[in-house]
Write a protein that holds these residues in place. Structure first.
Motif, PDB file in Angstrom:
ATOM      1  N   ARG A 106       0.856  -1.196   0.000  1.00 43.98           N
ATOM      2  CA  ARG A 106       0.000   0.000   0.000  1.00 43.98           C
ATOM      3  C   ARG A 106       0.894   1.248   0.000  1.00 43.98           C
ATOM      4  O   ARG A 106       1.628   1.499   0.968  1.00 43.98           O
ATOM      5  CB  ARG A 106      -0.915  -0.001   1.215  1.00 43.98           C
ATOM      6  N   PRO A 107       0.840   2.031  -1.083  1.00 40.41           N
ATOM      7  CA  PRO A 107       1.728   3.205  -1.187  1.00 40.41           C
ATOM      8  C   PRO A 107       1.626   4.167  -0.011  1.00 40.41           C
ATOM      9  O   PRO A 107       2.640   4.726   0.418  1.00 40.41           O
ATOM     10  CB  PRO A 107       1.281   3.871  -2.499  1.00 40.41           C
ATOM     11  N   SER A 108       0.426   4.369   0.532  1.00 41.52           N
ATOM     12  CA  SER A 108       0.286   5.326   1.638  1.00 41.52           C
ATOM     13  C   SER A 108       1.019   4.850   2.888  1.00 41.52           C
ATOM     14  O   SER A 108       1.560   5.671   3.647  1.00 41.52           O
ATOM     15  CB  SER A 108      -1.193   5.575   1.948  1.00 41.52           C
ATOM     16  N   VAL A 109       1.071   3.545   3.114  1.00 43.76           N
ATOM     17  CA  VAL A 109       1.780   3.017   4.284  1.00 43.76           C
ATOM     18  C   VAL A 109       3.290   3.114   4.057  1.00 43.76           C
ATOM     19  O   VAL A 109       4.038   3.517   4.956  1.00 43.76           O
ATOM     20  CB  VAL A 109       1.342   1.571   4.602  1.00 43.76           C
ATOM     21  N   ILE A 110       3.742   2.779   2.855  1.00 41.66           N
ATOM     22  CA  ILE A 110       5.174   2.913   2.536  1.00 41.66           C
ATOM     23  C   ILE A 110       5.597   4.370   2.713  1.00 41.66           C
ATOM     24  O   ILE A 110       6.640   4.659   3.313  1.00 41.66           O
ATOM     25  CB  ILE A 110       5.472   2.390   1.121  1.00 41.66           C
ATOM     26  N   ALA A 111       4.771   5.309   2.229  1.00 41.42           N
ATOM     27  CA  ALA A 111       5.091   6.738   2.355  1.00 41.42           C
ATOM     28  C   ALA A 111       5.129   7.175   3.820  1.00 41.42           C
ATOM     29  O   ALA A 111       5.985   7.975   4.215  1.00 41.42           O
ATOM     30  CB  ALA A 111       4.075   7.568   1.570  1.00 41.42           C
ATOM     31  N   ALA A 112       4.228   6.655   4.633  1.00 43.40           N
ATOM     32  CA  ALA A 112       4.208   7.015   6.057  1.00 43.40           C
ATOM     33  C   ALA A 112       5.463   6.516   6.769  1.00 43.40           C
ATOM     34  O   ALA A 112       6.029   7.222   7.616  1.00 43.40           O
ATOM     35  CB  ALA A 112       2.949   6.445   6.728  1.00 43.40           C
ATOM     36  N   ILE A 113       5.902   5.311   6.426  1.00 41.68           N
ATOM     37  CA  ILE A 113       7.143   4.770   7.021  1.00 41.68           C
ATOM     38  C   ILE A 113       8.327   5.629   6.598  1.00 41.68           C
ATOM     39  O   ILE A 113       9.171   6.000   7.424  1.00 41.68           O
ATOM     40  CB  ILE A 113       7.344   3.304   6.623  1.00 41.68           C
ATOM     41  N   ASP A 114       8.381   5.941   5.300  1.00 42.23           N
ATOM     42  CA  ASP A 114       9.434   6.826   4.781  1.00 42.23           C
ATOM     43  C   ASP A 114       9.481   8.136   5.565  1.00 42.23           C
ATOM     44  O   ASP A 114      10.536   8.553   6.047  1.00 42.23           O
ATOM     45  CB  ASP A 114       9.145   7.176   3.314  1.00 42.23           C
ATOM     46  N   GLU A 115       8.329   8.790   5.659  1.00 38.16           N
ATOM     47  CA  GLU A 115       8.273  10.107   6.292  1.00 38.16           C
ATOM     48  C   GLU A 115       8.646  10.031   7.767  1.00 38.16           C
ATOM     49  O   GLU A 115       9.371  10.886   8.275  1.00 38.16           O
ATOM     50  CB  GLU A 115       6.890  10.735   6.111  1.00 38.16           C
ATOM     51  N   ALA A 116       8.201   9.005   8.462  1.00 37.68           N
ATOM     52  CA  ALA A 116       8.540   8.855   9.881  1.00 37.68           C
ATOM     53  C   ALA A 116      10.046   8.704  10.066  1.00 37.68           C
ATOM     54  O   ALA A 116      10.642   9.325  10.952  1.00 37.68           O
ATOM     55  CB  ALA A 116       7.799   7.661  10.480  1.00 37.68           C
ATOM     56  N   ALA A 117      10.676   7.884   9.220  1.00 37.51           N
ATOM     57  CA  ALA A 117      12.124   7.682   9.334  1.00 37.51           C
ATOM     58  C   ALA A 117      12.881   8.958   8.985  1.00 37.51           C
ATOM     59  O   ALA A 117      13.788   9.375   9.725  1.00 37.51           O
ATOM     60  CB  ALA A 117      12.564   6.535   8.435  1.00 37.51           C
ATOM     61  N   LEU A 118      12.521   9.584   7.878  1.00 40.49           N
ATOM     62  CA  LEU A 118      13.235  10.795   7.455  1.00 40.49           C
ATOM     63  C   LEU A 118      13.047  11.928   8.461  1.00 40.49           C
ATOM     64  O   LEU A 118      13.989  12.684   8.736  1.00 40.49           O
ATOM     65  CB  LEU A 118      12.778  11.210   6.057  1.00 40.49           C
ATOM     66  N   THR A 119      11.858  12.039   9.034  1.00 42.00           N
ATOM     67  CA  THR A 119      11.619  13.054  10.070  1.00 42.00           C
ATOM     68  C   THR A 119      12.530  12.817  11.266  1.00 42.00           C
ATOM     69  O   THR A 119      13.132  13.758  11.803  1.00 42.00           O
ATOM     70  CB  THR A 119      10.140  13.048  10.505  1.00 42.00           C
ATOM     71  N   LYS A 120      12.662  11.578  11.675  1.00 41.96           N
ATOM     72  CA  LYS A 120      13.550  11.252  12.806  1.00 41.96           C
ATOM     73  C   LYS A 120      14.997  11.625  12.484  1.00 41.96           C
ATOM     74  O   LYS A 120      15.700  12.204  13.324  1.00 41.96           O
ATOM     75  CB  LYS A 120      13.427   9.761  13.142  1.00 41.96           C
ATOM     76  N   TYR A 121      15.447  11.308  11.255  1.00 42.14           N
ATOM     77  CA  TYR A 121      16.822  11.669  10.881  1.00 42.14           C
ATOM     78  C   TYR A 121      17.009  13.183  10.832  1.00 42.14           C
ATOM     79  O   TYR A 121      18.060  13.692  11.229  1.00 42.14           O
ATOM     80  CB  TYR A 121      17.209  11.009   9.554  1.00 42.14           C
TER      81      TYR A 121
END
Length: 192
Positions: free
Chosen positions: A56-71
Motif C-alpha cells: 500500500r503506497p500510503s503506508v510505505i510513504a508514512a514509514i518513509d516520512e517517519a524515518a526521514l523526520t527522525k533523521y
C-alpha cells in the motif's frame, strides 16, 4: 566449480538496487516471496519473526516520512545528503512497490532473533533475484520505529507490541543496473 549452478548464479548476480519501476509485483511473485520468507531457518526453529509485506503506497510513504523526520530531528544531515545523492531524497525505499519489514519478538529469550532476521532477509532477497526482481536490504528504516512514530507505524503494519523492527527489504522491478561491488579476498581466512 560447475559450469552453471542456479543458486550460485543468483548469489553472484544479486545487487542492491536503488531505483525501481512503478510496475507492481504479480500475485504469484508476492506469494513466492512470502513462501521464501517462511522457509528461512532460525535458531532452534523458534521463528521469532513476523513478516510485514507492504504494497500500500500510503503506508510505505508514512514509514518513509517517519524515518526521514527522525533523521532530520537528530541532525543526520550527512545521511540525508547521501540519500539525496542517490536520487532518493524523500524515500528510503527508492520507489519500490513492495517493502518487507521483519520484526522480531522481544519476549523471545532464547535463540538469536537478530541473526534469524538477517538470514530471512537474505532468503527474501535471493528469492527476489530468482524471480527477476531487484532488492535492497535496508536498516535505516529503524528510525521509523524510534521515538513518537513507533506506535503509529507499528499499528499501521500490524506489528505486535512485543515486537521490534529488525530489518527491511525494498523489492521491485529494477529501473537501473549495477556493477558488482569490489570483492575483498583479504577478508577471507582459511584454516586448514
Amino acid at each position: 566449480m560447475p559450469d552453471s549452478n542456479p543458486a550460485l548464479d543468483f548469489i553472484f548476480s544479486r545487487r542492491s538496487i536503488r531505483k525501481f519501476t512503478a510496475e507492481p509485483l504479480s500475485a504469484e511473485q508476492l506469494d513466492l516471496l512470502q513462501q521464501a520468507a517462511l522457509a528461512a531457518p532460525s535458531a532452534m526453529n523458534r521463528q521469532p519473526w513476523r513478516f510485514h509485506f507492504i504494497t500500500r503506497p500510503s503506508v510505505i510513504a508514512a514509514i518513509d516520512e517517519a524515518a526521514l523526520t527522525k533523521y532530520r530531528e537528530d541532525g543526520e544531515q550527512a545521511l540525508l545528503d547521501r540519500l539525496a545523492s542517490r536520487g532518493s531524497p524523500n524515500s528510503l525505499f527508492y520507489g519500490a512497490p513492495l517493502v518487507v519489514i521483519i520484526s522480531i519478538d522481544q519476549t523471545e529469550r532464547s535463540g538469536y532473533p537478530w541473526i534469524d532476521a538477517g538470514i530471512a532477509a537474505e532468503n527474501i532477497a535471493l528469492a527476489a533475484q530468482a524471480l527477476g526482481l531487484g532488492s535492497c536490504i535496508i536498516g535505516l528504516t529503524q528510525a521509523a520505529f524510534a521515538g513518537s512514530s513507533r506506535d503509529i507505524i507499528g499499528r499501521m503494519i500490524e506489528m505486535p507490541d512485543t515486537h521490534d523492527f529488525a530489518i527491511s527489504i525494498a523489492i521491485g522491478h529494477p529501473a537501473i543496473g549495477k556493477d558488482p561491488h569490489e570483492a575483498l579476498p583479504g577478508r577471507l581466512v582459511t584454516i586448514k
